[in-house]
Design an enzyme around this catalytic site. Structure first.
Site, mmCIF file in Angstrom:
data_model
loop_
_atom_site.group_PDB
_atom_site.id
_atom_site.type_symbol
_atom_site.label_atom_id
_atom_site.label_comp_id
_atom_site.label_asym_id
_atom_site.label_seq_id
_atom_site.Cartn_x
_atom_site.Cartn_y
_atom_site.Cartn_z
ATOM 1 N N GLY A 31 -6.359 4.899 8.437
ATOM 2 C CA GLY A 31 -7.042 4.010 8.539
ATOM 3 C C GLY A 31 -6.874 3.058 10.001
ATOM 4 O O GLY A 31 -6.143 3.081 10.996
ATOM 5 N N ARG B 62 -9.746 10.467 8.557
ATOM 6 C CA ARG B 62 -8.909 11.214 7.823
ATOM 7 C C ARG B 62 -8.592 12.610 7.877
ATOM 8 O O ARG B 62 -9.884 12.782 7.031
ATOM 9 C CB ARG B 62 -8.545 10.404 6.574
ATOM 10 C CG ARG B 62 -7.935 8.778 6.215
ATOM 11 C CD ARG B 62 -7.462 7.963 5.245
ATOM 12 N NE ARG B 62 -6.427 7.660 5.017
ATOM 13 C CZ ARG B 62 -7.475 5.727 5.061
ATOM 14 N NH1 ARG B 62 -8.948 5.614 4.799
ATOM 15 N NH2 ARG B 62 -6.806 4.460 5.030
ATOM 16 N N ASP C 50 2.049 7.264 9.248
ATOM 17 C CA ASP C 50 3.517 8.417 8.146
ATOM 18 C C ASP C 50 2.158 9.865 8.573
ATOM 19 O O ASP C 50 2.428 10.544 8.880
ATOM 20 C CB ASP C 50 3.171 8.203 6.649
ATOM 21 C CG ASP C 50 4.829 8.176 6.868
ATOM 22 O OD1 ASP C 50 5.698 8.078 7.795
ATOM 23 O OD2 ASP C 50 5.142 7.375 5.789
ATOM 24 N N THR D 283 -0.904 1.300 10.774
ATOM 25 C CA THR D 283 -1.135 0.644 9.798
ATOM 26 C C THR D 283 -0.975 -0.876 9.817
ATOM 27 O O THR D 283 -0.193 -1.338 9.395
ATOM 28 C CB THR D 283 -0.550 1.498 9.027
ATOM 29 O OG1 THR D 283 -0.743 1.348 7.416
ATOM 30 C CG2 THR D 283 0.807 1.914 9.054
ATOM 31 N N ASP E 273 -0.978 -1.798 7.084
ATOM 32 C CA ASP E 273 0.293 -1.782 5.661
ATOM 33 C C ASP E 273 1.829 -1.934 5.746
ATOM 34 O O ASP E 273 2.245 -2.374 4.959
ATOM 35 C CB ASP E 273 0.062 -1.067 4.611
ATOM 36 C CG ASP E 273 -1.139 -0.087 4.292
ATOM 37 O OD1 ASP E 273 -1.453 -1.439 4.447
ATOM 38 O OD2 ASP E 273 -0.953 0.867 4.132
ATOM 39 N N ASP F 116 3.876 0.307 6.188
ATOM 40 C CA ASP F 116 4.809 0.630 5.266
ATOM 41 C C ASP F 116 5.976 1.827 6.292
ATOM 42 O O ASP F 116 6.017 2.814 5.521
ATOM 43 C CB ASP F 116 4.136 1.177 4.397
ATOM 44 C CG ASP F 116 2.657 2.243 4.633
ATOM 45 O OD1 ASP F 116 2.755 2.383 6.050
ATOM 46 O OD2 ASP F 116 2.014 2.264 3.555
ATOM 47 N N ARG G 139 -1.660 -0.581 0.289
ATOM 48 C CA ARG G 139 -1.296 0.412 -0.090
ATOM 49 C C ARG G 139 -0.418 0.115 -1.248
ATOM 50 O O ARG G 139 -0.347 -0.671 -2.112
ATOM 51 C CB ARG G 139 -1.068 1.597 0.297
ATOM 52 C CG ARG G 139 -1.738 2.843 0.111
ATOM 53 C CD ARG G 139 -0.966 3.822 1.294
ATOM 54 N NE ARG G 139 -2.689 4.331 2.151
ATOM 55 C CZ ARG G 139 -3.741 4.367 2.318
ATOM 56 N NH1 ARG G 139 -3.714 5.380 1.354
ATOM 57 N NH2 ARG G 139 -4.089 4.759 3.015
#
Ligand code: F6P
Length: 323
Positions: A14, A75, A106, A128, A130, A132, A174
């Site tokens: 993303g 992706r 990741d 990202t 996120d 994360d 996410r």
């Protein structure tokens, strides 16, 4: 110093605000040091298909203030298969790429690790919204996304307060609640619903709204992380159980776009700069991460093993401050 002459750069997964600042830093640091830099379009797709072009300091002019990614992103399912990786490595060699900077999440880094097994020195830069990725305190785009969400929620709050309504706002992330927790603190939300905390509707959502109303509160903001569920059914349930008119807003992709914040621009620039310096120093298969508030490079495999936890103290503080 490594004897490296040509590198590539791509963005994958993303998009995130600040990716352009990172690309710019990679291209300019490389050119400054006499390296040739190739831009790869649409992530690993571009590598597999040879969608590769030469970049220079001028091709990244007027880009760092823009959201999205000038290299575009994707992706890539084909790259998940060994045949796709083999093909990508072959194309990289045809184009003479000795090093590759991968800006993404990741999954993108695991792709970089697979490529490095074919002899290409890879460096990953975490990007990202996120936030994360376990081995880094910060990922490019996280700060801008939080600010975008915060500004939108401030606006929702104005109207919620005027009508003494309740509002459920669903934010991205996410499977993680980093955006949700931080915007909840910054917007003074009554309740947060995130994957990292067990969720009990009566205790975590209804009680703060009903008790808040008794204490004279004029609005009730519930911040919901997308990884837990959807805003509409949650809003309906609140309205049914409390009788308070409850609206649902899904902020969606608005959180991923827009001009990057100062924080994202500075960190993305530093990470891009460091990525090329790391390659020049002969260190390969590294991740450029923020640890203890400093930007450093770590071994990629080591990075994959590291994890991080959302702060339970911050969750508790958010609840206390909603009093
Ligand atoms: O990983 C970034 C992210 O924006 C997540 O927060 C969200 O779940 C996902 O991407 C959405 O992906 P897409 O844009 O492919 O629908």
């Amino acid at each position: 110093m490594a004897d490296i002459k040509k590198i590539g750069v791509l963005t994958s997964g993303g998009d995130a605000p600040g990716m352009n600042a990172a690309i710019r830093a990679v291209v300019r640091t490389a050119e400054y040091n006499g390296l040739q830099v190739m831009g790869i379009r649409r992530g690993y797709n571009g590598l597999i298909n040879g969608d590769i072009f030469e970049m220079n300091a001028r091709s990244v002019a007027d880009t760092l203030q823009h959201g999205g990614t000038i290299l575009q992103t994707a992706r890539c399912d084909e790259f998940r298969e060994p045949e796709g990786v083999r093909r990508a490595a072959e194309v990289a060699k045809i184009f003479g790429l000795e090093g590759l900077v991968v800006i993404g999440g990741d999954g993108s880094f695991r792709g970089a690790r697979d490529l490095s097994e074919h002899g290409i020195s890879t460096i990953g830069i975490p990007a990202t919204i996120d936030n994360d990725i376990g081995c880094t305190e910060y990922c490019i785009g996280f700060d801008t996304a939080m600010n975008t969400a915060m500004e939108a929620i401030d606006k929702i709050r104005d109207t919620a307060t005027s009508h003494a309504r309740s509002s459920v706002i669903e934010v991205m992330g996410r499977d993680a609640g980093y955006i949700a927790l931080n915007v909840a603190i910054s917007c003074g939300a009554e309740s947060i619903v995130i994957p990292e905390k067990e969720f009990n509707f009566d205790e975590d959502v209804l009680r703060p709204i009903i008790e808040g109303r008794h204490r004279g509160k004029k609005h009730y903001l519930v911040i919901l992380a997308e990884g837990v569920g959807s805003a509409i059914p949650l809003a309906e349930e609140i309205q049914t159980r409390t009788g308070i008119r409850t609206t649902a807003t899904v902020l969606g992709h608005i959180q991923r776009g827009g001009s990057p914040s100062v924080h994202d621009r500075v960190n993305a620039s530093t990470m891009g700069f460091k990525a090329v310096e790391t390659l020049l120093a002969g260190r390969k298969n590294r991740l450029i991460v923020m640890q203890n508030n400093k930007i450093v490079d770590i071994d990629m495999e080591e990075g994959f093993k590291q994890t991080k936890q959302i702060s339970q103290d911050d969750i508790r503080m958010c609840e206390v401050l909603a009093w």
